[in-house]
Design a protein around this motif. Structure first.
Motif, PDB file in Angstrom:
ATOM      1  N   MET A  25     -39.241  -4.927  -6.360  1.00 56.06           N
ATOM      2  CA  MET A  25     -38.640  -3.730  -7.035  1.00 56.06           C
ATOM      3  C   MET A  25     -39.985  -3.163  -7.935  1.00 56.06           C
ATOM      4  SD  MET A  25     -35.188  -3.209  -7.453  1.00 56.06           S
ATOM      5  CE  MET A  25     -35.269  -2.260  -8.581  1.00 56.06           C
ATOM      6  N   ASP A  26     -40.540  -2.156  -7.216  1.00 57.21           N
ATOM      7  CA  ASP A  26     -42.140  -1.819  -7.649  1.00 57.21           C
ATOM      8  C   ASP A  26     -41.824  -1.169  -9.162  1.00 57.21           C
ATOM      9  OD1 ASP A  26     -43.507  -3.056  -5.620  1.00 57.21           O
ATOM     10  OD2 ASP A  26     -43.607  -1.084  -4.284  1.00 57.21           O
ATOM     11  N   ALA A  27     -40.758  -0.115  -9.050  1.00 54.08           N
ATOM     12  CA  ALA A  27     -40.642   0.436 -10.336  1.00 54.08           C
ATOM     13  C   ALA A  27     -40.222  -0.556 -11.654  1.00 54.08           C
ATOM     14  CB  ALA A  27     -39.068   1.352 -10.166  1.00 54.08           C
ATOM     15  N   ILE A  28     -39.506  -1.726 -11.275  1.00 56.64           N
ATOM     16  CA  ILE A  28     -39.396  -2.449 -12.387  1.00 56.64           C
ATOM     17  C   ILE A  28     -40.653  -3.144 -12.782  1.00 56.64           C
ATOM     18  CG2 ILE A  28     -38.084  -4.715 -13.164  1.00 56.64           C
ATOM     19  CD1 ILE A  28     -36.317  -2.171 -12.959  1.00 56.64           C
ATOM     20  N   SER A  29     -41.512  -3.504 -12.144  1.00 59.52           N
ATOM     21  CA  SER A  29     -42.897  -4.080 -12.365  1.00 59.52           C
ATOM     22  C   SER A  29     -43.555  -3.057 -12.959  1.00 59.52           C
ATOM     23  CB  SER A  29     -43.527  -4.482 -11.042  1.00 59.52           C
ATOM     24  OG  SER A  29     -42.748  -5.528 -10.523  1.00 59.52           O
ATOM     25  N   GLU A  30     -43.680  -1.693 -12.495  1.00 63.41           N
ATOM     26  CA  GLU A  30     -44.290  -0.720 -13.154  1.00 63.41           C
ATOM     27  C   GLU A  30     -43.738  -0.455 -14.584  1.00 63.41           C
ATOM     28  OE1 GLU A  30     -45.890   4.055 -12.615  1.00 63.41           O
ATOM     29  OE2 GLU A  30     -45.072   2.684 -10.886  1.00 63.41           O
ATOM     30  N   ILE A  31     -42.265  -0.365 -14.625  1.00 62.65           N
ATOM     31  CA  ILE A  31     -41.823  -0.374 -16.172  1.00 62.65           C
ATOM     32  C   ILE A  31     -42.188  -1.570 -16.996  1.00 62.65           C
ATOM     33  CG2 ILE A  31     -39.763  -0.382 -17.394  1.00 62.65           C
ATOM     34  CD1 ILE A  31     -38.469   1.158 -14.949  1.00 62.65           C
ATOM     35  N   LEU A  32     -42.439  -2.661 -16.378  1.00 64.20           N
ATOM     36  CA  LEU A  32     -42.573  -3.707 -17.222  1.00 64.20           C
ATOM     37  C   LEU A  32     -44.142  -3.470 -17.817  1.00 64.20           C
ATOM     38  CD1 LEU A  32     -40.934  -6.701 -15.732  1.00 64.20           C
ATOM     39  CD2 LEU A  32     -40.451  -5.610 -18.035  1.00 64.20           C
ATOM     40  N   ASP A  33     -45.047  -3.350 -16.810  1.00 66.59           N
ATOM     41  CA  ASP A  33     -46.364  -3.063 -16.967  1.00 66.59           C
ATOM     42  C   ASP A  33     -46.672  -2.044 -18.167  1.00 66.59           C
ATOM     43  OD1 ASP A  33     -49.043  -3.649 -16.427  1.00 66.59           O
ATOM     44  OD2 ASP A  33     -49.336  -1.638 -15.671  1.00 66.59           O
ATOM     45  N   ALA A  34     -45.881  -0.694 -17.894  1.00 65.06           N
ATOM     46  CA  ALA A  34     -45.859   0.127 -19.145  1.00 65.06           C
ATOM     47  C   ALA A  34     -45.716  -0.317 -20.450  1.00 65.06           C
ATOM     48  CB  ALA A  34     -44.994   1.385 -18.666  1.00 65.06           C
ATOM     49  N   LEU A  35     -44.644  -1.326 -20.413  1.00 63.60           N
ATOM     50  CA  LEU A  35     -44.201  -1.794 -21.657  1.00 63.60           C
ATOM     51  C   LEU A  35     -45.183  -2.941 -22.314  1.00 63.60           C
ATOM     52  CD1 LEU A  35     -40.333  -1.724 -21.003  1.00 63.60           C
ATOM     53  CD2 LEU A  35     -41.705  -0.060 -22.322  1.00 63.60           C
ATOM     54  N   GLY A  36     -46.251  -3.205 -21.479  1.00 61.74           N
ATOM     55  CA  GLY A  36     -47.214  -4.150 -22.092  1.00 61.74           C
ATOM     56  C   GLY A  36     -46.784  -5.536 -21.657  1.00 61.74           C
TER      57      GLY A  36
END
Length: 120
Positions: A1-12
């Motif tokens: 789930m690339d979107a979830i990984s990107e969301i987590l990354d955006a949240l630090g």
């Protein structure tokens, strides 16, 4: 789930292993059920969208992943009231996860996470 990984990354959050058990993040986008990402056990991550019906929390959907060395293996899928699957060996959800991943991005959840991080 690339979107979830990107969301987590955006949240630090650089990786699921960096999250505490019971640590969760909720991303809100107008017009859609909130997206909730929660580390529910040492090796488990719950990703779901939820709504309330007659006082009960309903999944639409929720997928629980076993996270091991950066690999995410779906082991539980729930979409009330229609479906529930659970198999510790893994569930074949590739088509569904690909569509959901694309939908989360198109619906603005990734952008909302980036905006939330920029606002903080």
């Amino acid at each position: 789930m690339d979107a979830i990984s990107e969301i987590l990354d955006a949240l630090g959050v650089p990786s699921v292993s960096e999250m505490n058990i019971n640590e969760s993040y909720t991303i809100t986008v107008d017009g859609f059920e909130d997206l909730v990402i929660e580390r529910i056990a040492e090796d488990r991550l719950s990703v779901g969208q939820f709504y309330q019906q007659r006082g009960d929390i309903m999944s639409d959907p929720e997928v629980v992943f076993v996270v091991d060395d950066g690999e995410w293996r779906p082991v539980r899928y729930t979409q009330h009231p229609l479906a529930h699957q659970h198999d510790e060996a893994g569930i074949d959800l590739d088509g569904f996860l690909s569509t959901w991943d694309r939908n989360l991005r198109n619906q603005g959840f990734v952008a909302a996470a980036h905006k939330r991080d920029a606002d903080d």
